[in-house]
Scaffold this motif. Sequence first.
Motif, PDB file in Angstrom:
ATOM      1  N   PRO A 104      10.851 -21.787  -8.779  1.00 35.55           N
ATOM      2  CA  PRO A 104      12.024 -21.007  -8.360  1.00 35.55           C
ATOM      3  C   PRO A 104      11.920 -19.544  -8.763  1.00 35.55           C
ATOM      4  O   PRO A 104      12.454 -18.667  -8.080  1.00 35.55           O
ATOM      5  N   GLY A 105      11.218 -19.259  -9.870  1.00 36.66           N
ATOM      6  CA  GLY A 105      11.044 -17.866 -10.277  1.00 36.66           C
ATOM      7  C   GLY A 105      10.251 -17.076  -9.255  1.00 36.66           C
ATOM      8  O   GLY A 105      10.597 -15.931  -8.922  1.00 36.66           O
ATOM      9  N   SER A 106       9.180 -17.669  -8.726  1.00 29.27           N
ATOM     10  CA  SER A 106       8.370 -17.001  -7.692  1.00 29.27           C
ATOM     11  C   SER A 106       9.181 -16.783  -6.427  1.00 29.27           C
ATOM     12  O   SER A 106       9.081 -15.732  -5.783  1.00 29.27           O
ATOM     13  N   GLN A 107       9.999 -17.786  -6.067  1.00 24.63           N
ATOM     14  CA  GLN A 107      10.821 -17.660  -4.862  1.00 24.63           C
ATOM     15  C   GLN A 107      11.886 -16.584  -5.029  1.00 24.63           C
ATOM     16  O   GLN A 107      12.109 -15.763  -4.130  1.00 24.63           O
ATOM     17  N   ALA A 108      12.550 -16.564  -6.195  1.00 26.52           N
ATOM     18  CA  ALA A 108      13.582 -15.559  -6.431  1.00 26.52           C
ATOM     19  C   ALA A 108      12.981 -14.160  -6.547  1.00 26.52           C
ATOM     20  O   ALA A 108      13.634 -13.166  -6.191  1.00 26.52           O
ATOM     21  N   PHE A 109      11.753 -14.062  -7.038  1.00 26.04           N
ATOM     22  CA  PHE A 109      11.105 -12.760  -7.232  1.00 26.04           C
ATOM     23  C   PHE A 109      10.861 -12.051  -5.903  1.00 26.04           C
ATOM     24  O   PHE A 109      10.729 -10.823  -5.859  1.00 26.04           O
ATOM     25  N   GLY A 112      10.657 -12.888   6.302  1.00 27.53           N
ATOM     26  CA  GLY A 112       9.243 -12.622   6.548  1.00 27.53           C
ATOM     27  C   GLY A 112       8.403 -12.783   5.302  1.00 27.53           C
ATOM     28  O   GLY A 112       7.274 -13.288   5.349  1.00 27.53           O
ATOM     29  N   ALA A 113       8.953 -12.365   4.151  1.00 28.23           N
ATOM     30  CA  ALA A 113       8.217 -12.504   2.896  1.00 28.23           C
ATOM     31  C   ALA A 113       8.044 -13.975   2.527  1.00 28.23           C
ATOM     32  O   ALA A 113       7.004 -14.378   1.991  1.00 28.23           O
ATOM     33  N   VAL A 114       9.063 -14.792   2.812  1.00 26.00           N
ATOM     34  CA  VAL A 114       8.940 -16.230   2.572  1.00 26.00           C
ATOM     35  C   VAL A 114       7.822 -16.808   3.450  1.00 26.00           C
ATOM     36  O   VAL A 114       7.052 -17.673   3.023  1.00 26.00           O
ATOM     37  N   GLY A 115       7.731 -16.301   4.679  1.00 23.99           N
ATOM     38  CA  GLY A 115       6.633 -16.726   5.545  1.00 23.99           C
ATOM     39  C   GLY A 115       5.283 -16.382   4.959  1.00 23.99           C
ATOM     40  O   GLY A 115       4.329 -17.161   5.043  1.00 23.99           O
ATOM     41  N   LEU A 116       5.177 -15.190   4.353  1.00 25.13           N
ATOM     42  CA  LEU A 116       3.920 -14.803   3.715  1.00 25.13           C
ATOM     43  C   LEU A 116       3.578 -15.709   2.535  1.00 25.13           C
ATOM     44  O   LEU A 116       2.413 -16.051   2.325  1.00 25.13           O
ATOM     45  N   ALA A 163      14.460 -19.551   3.388  1.00 20.34           N
ATOM     46  CA  ALA A 163      14.926 -18.220   3.757  1.00 20.34           C
ATOM     47  C   ALA A 163      16.414 -18.220   4.076  1.00 20.34           C
ATOM     48  O   ALA A 163      17.136 -17.283   3.720  1.00 20.34           O
ATOM     49  N   MET A 164      16.901 -19.269   4.759  1.00 24.13           N
ATOM     50  CA  MET A 164      18.321 -19.315   5.086  1.00 24.13           C
ATOM     51  C   MET A 164      19.172 -19.360   3.822  1.00 24.13           C
ATOM     52  O   MET A 164      20.182 -18.658   3.691  1.00 24.13           O
ATOM     53  N   VAL A 165      18.771 -20.188   2.862  1.00 25.16           N
ATOM     54  CA  VAL A 165      19.517 -20.282   1.614  1.00 25.16           C
ATOM     55  C   VAL A 165      19.469 -18.960   0.855  1.00 25.16           C
ATOM     56  O   VAL A 165      20.488 -18.463   0.356  1.00 25.16           O
ATOM     57  N   GLN A 166      18.287 -18.353   0.786  1.00 26.06           N
ATOM     58  CA  GLN A 166      18.129 -17.139  -0.007  1.00 26.06           C
ATOM     59  C   GLN A 166      18.858 -15.955   0.620  1.00 26.06           C
ATOM     60  O   GLN A 166      19.473 -15.148  -0.084  1.00 26.06           O
ATOM     61  N   GLN A 167      18.805 -15.831   1.941  1.00 30.09           N
ATOM     62  CA  GLN A 167      19.456 -14.698   2.604  1.00 30.09           C
ATOM     63  C   GLN A 167      20.975 -14.784   2.544  1.00 30.09           C
ATOM     64  O   GLN A 167      21.654 -13.760   2.620  1.00 30.09           O
ATOM     65  N   HIS A 168      21.517 -15.981   2.410  1.00 29.63           N
ATOM     66  CA  HIS A 168      22.965 -16.151   2.395  1.00 29.63           C
ATOM     67  C   HIS A 168      23.522 -16.320   0.983  1.00 29.63           C
ATOM     68  O   HIS A 168      24.672 -16.703   0.820  1.00 29.63           O
ATOM     69  N   SER A 169      22.710 -16.040  -0.024  1.00 30.11           N
ATOM     70  CA  SER A 169      23.144 -16.149  -1.417  1.00 30.11           C
ATOM     71  C   SER A 169      23.187 -14.774  -2.061  1.00 30.11           C
ATOM     72  O   SER A 169      22.373 -13.904  -1.741  1.00 30.11           O
ATOM     73  N   PRO A 170      24.097 -14.533  -2.990  1.00 26.68           N
ATOM     74  CA  PRO A 170      24.146 -13.256  -3.700  1.00 26.68           C
ATOM     75  C   PRO A 170      22.864 -13.020  -4.496  1.00 26.68           C
ATOM     76  O   PRO A 170      22.290 -13.958  -5.061  1.00 26.68           O
ATOM     77  N   ALA A 171      22.403 -11.771  -4.544  1.00 27.70           N
ATOM     78  CA  ALA A 171      21.157 -11.447  -5.226  1.00 27.70           C
ATOM     79  C   ALA A 171      21.192 -11.843  -6.698  1.00 27.70           C
ATOM     80  O   ALA A 171      20.190 -12.301  -7.252  1.00 27.70           O
ATOM     81  N   ALA A 193       7.539  -7.947   6.634  1.00 26.72           N
ATOM     82  CA  ALA A 193       7.255  -7.994   5.200  1.00 26.72           C
ATOM     83  C   ALA A 193       5.861  -7.456   4.898  1.00 26.72           C
ATOM     84  O   ALA A 193       5.594  -7.019   3.767  1.00 26.72           O
ATOM     85  N   LEU A 194       4.982  -7.470   5.880  1.00 24.41           N
ATOM     86  CA  LEU A 194       3.618  -6.991   5.671  1.00 24.41           C
ATOM     87  C   LEU A 194       3.563  -5.493   5.378  1.00 24.41           C
ATOM     88  O   LEU A 194       2.545  -4.996   4.896  1.00 24.41           O
ATOM     89  N   ARG A 195       4.643  -4.781   5.647  1.00 25.73           N
ATOM     90  CA  ARG A 195       4.666  -3.342   5.404  1.00 25.73           C
ATOM     91  C   ARG A 195       4.710  -3.001   3.918  1.00 25.73           C
ATOM     92  O   ARG A 195       4.397  -1.869   3.537  1.00 25.73           O
TER      93      ARG A 195
END
Length: 410
Positions: free
Chosen positions: A128-133, A145-149, A334-342, A12-14
């Motif tokens: 939740p807005g920051s997380q979804a963004f 990786g972005a969630v880690g940041l 991250a697990m919830v977000q990656q497995h959910s529709p955008a 994500a740092l890229r």
Amino acid sequence: MLEATASRGPSALRFHNVRLFVAGQGLSNIGTFSQLVALSLLVLQLTDSGLALGAVMAAQALPFMLLGPWAGTVLDRVPLRRVLFVTALLGAAQAACLAALAWTGTINLVLVFVLAIGLGCVQVFDRPGSQAFIAELVPREAIAGAVGLTSSAQAIGRLGGPALAAVLYAWAGAGSVFAINSASFAAVLVALVLLRSSELRPRAIHSGRRTDMSTAFRFAWRSPSIRSAMLANAVIGLLAFNFPTFYASISSLTFGQPSLFGIAESINAVTSLGAGVLLARQIRQPTLRTVGIAALCLGSSLAWVALSPTSNVFLAAMPYFGFAVVWYSTSSQAMVQQHSPAEMGGRMMSLYALGSMGTTPLGALIVGAAIDLWSPRAAIGLGASSAVVAGLALCLIAARASSASGSTRP
């Protein structure tokens, strides 16, 4: 299959936008966490009651319980960049009100409650807005990786905020801390303005029934991994996610050293910052077993705090706690977000926040009552037990799913 196949995505740092966004969040979080420390100390100074402190934390989290589902539908109907701009302005105004009241000597517990509820109404959209963004800042495979940041951004706040609060509170009073927090929201606003629009990955904006909350509820319930992670997160949010109350009370009421609160937060923040950067570079797609193990680590770190016989042993637990809380929060979200529709990003993150924050009002009252009836150690032990039980349950569910999957292979 219950668990995702582990695979490493791009760092994500890229990505310029996520670096800029996290930098703005990190600078603002210094003010946010300094206000949290100052407000906790102010409430204890006004009341000398752990229950009162827990009630204030509950008031701030109450909007997540009442407005969380509705906020999720709003977030999926409007541009998130615009939402975050508005919430930053409102957050700055709330902190400015606290500063004015503290400086004029008119601050009291009733006004603290009112402004805490006001801040909660802002955060029910902002969190939740920051997380979804995040999904608009990086490709889907880099979300973990972005969630880690973003965890690093939290750690920056926990590192600088308590230290800043400790100095300013003793030197110039709570009003100066609240004023600094108000000014710190400028970092968020500047970052949002400077994002490269051409590199954003905007979601489709819908209206009507396509963004109703029942659709998100059904999706979460029918997905075994998301359902299990969400339920565990609700249990942990109820009793374990009361860290400010835990550490303010054990510092002030058990060890008789209020300054330990700021020191403890700064120590565990150093580890949290390193853990966030490490996860941003190295994290694989988290599985339910990963989330379970991380929850067990979080529970054991809180147990260490609860059993600490001296202030030095308490402080020695902070690096482990800092790593554990970042690992759990990052892997679970991250697990919830990656497995959910955008297109469900806002609603799913609102559901996630409903578990981690929406259960806090009741949990804060339970924890505050445990502090007053028994001791801060008992309250922290209750939080530790909830994380351990949830972690064991997740590991058991993951193991059974893996065994069932293996038994169906030819």
